[in-house]
Design a protein around this motif. Structure first.
Motif: not given
Length: 314
Positions: A189-197
């Motif tokens: 999840a951090i790899r895909e979208n750190e802000e969203r995580a």
């Protein structure tokens, strides 16, 4: 068969195949495959940081070298046994990964790449600076007595192969287990979208630091095992090229796949080995293969297998 069952069957089948090959491979390839398995552990460690967490490091050679010298220096100078020396190598790599992670993760993107590269260069220069103990570019040659573990002489080809296979199997199934755990899914999840995580409430810094420490420790385990099994500890393993190699192996094999690092390491190792028999410009052939794979298999070998035939591949 369930998806979990297929995963275990595939990765268990790979380990079983490698175990059978121990009894049928010619001496030359027997040693090569043992070397590939150890280097694949290094690639798997790198894959945890890059493939699953999205942290592009250009300095992982420092962790490989920390494990190698953390094992080699006590074995060479203090006569420490193989088991304790290996543990010392793990501790050295884990400690360095923690220290570097705390500092380097204050940056991101290109800055993170540069910072890790600079830390790695500092580690390389430190090895040369303390040449009285490390013997600099000449390196350390470990005695046969220092490579005996629980009464088993690791300089023996079969013992070396089995030890390499054991380390590879542990790293492979640990990675397979980790990526299916909530912690592993958070890393993706951090790899895909750190802000969203982060918005979802995850402590991004803590998870990224954990990924760096795990990655560095696995890389250090590979370095310690390489020195122990092949009897040599040298500064060349801390140079920039040994930070680039795991990146290439992971990209070739498939970033973010469990089996990809092994496929990429095996492919690149034998591509260079066979090319060197044909021409002295063997890196040109390796570079051409990289370009072709990037064009026609951009997700790497493991990634293409997952995309085309096995969507369940972790």
């Amino acid at each position: 068969m369930t998806g979990r069952g297929r995963e275990i069957a595939l990765h268990g089948g790979l380990v079983a195949l490698l175990a059978v090959l121990a009894f049928v491979l010619p001496a030359y390839h027997h040693g090569n495959v043992a070397r590939v398995m150890v280097l694949a552990v290094y690639a798997m460690g790198y894959n945890l940081a890059f493939g699953y967490t999205g942290l592009l490091s250009l300095g992982h050679a420092m962790f490989f070298a920390a494990g190698m010298y953390g094992m080699g220096l006590p074995a060479y100078h203090l006569g420490l046994g193989a088991g304790l020396s290996f543990v010392a190598g793990l501790a050295a790599a884990a400690g360095l990964a923690l220290a570097v992670g705390v500092l380097a993760l204050r940056t991101a993107g290109v800055a993170f790449m540069i910072v890790t590269l600079m830390f790695s260069q500092a580690a390389y220069l430190t090895i040369l600076l303390f040449g009285t103990y490390t013997r600099g570019d000449e390196g350390l040659v470990l005695t046969r007595a220092s490579r005996v573990l629980a009464g088993v002489d690791l300089s023996d080809p079969m013992a070396r192969y089995v030890a390499a296979l054991g380390l590879f199997a542990v790293a492979l199934f640990f990675t397979l287990w980790l990526v299916r755990q909530p912690e592993g899914r958070v890393l993706v999840a951090i790899r895909e979208n750190e802000e969203r995580a982060e918005l979802l409430g995850y402590n991004v810094f803590r998870h990224k630091l954990a990924a760096i420490v795990l990655s560095g420790t696995m890389s250090g385990a590979a370095g310690a095992a390489y020195g122990l099994l092949f009897g040599y500890v040298g500064a060349s393993f801390a140079e920039v090229q040994y930070s680039i190699f795991p990146l290439l192996w992971v990209l070739l094999g498939g970033a973010g796949t469990v089996i990809g690092p092994f496929l990429g390491t095996l492919f690149m190792f034998y591509l260079i080995d066979l090319s060197a028999d044909i021409t002295s410009a063997y890196m040109l052939i390796a570079g051409l293969a990289l370009v072709l794979l990037t064009l026609f298999a951009p997700q790497g070998l493991g990634g293409e297998i997952r995309r085309r035939w096995a969507g369940w591949l972790p």
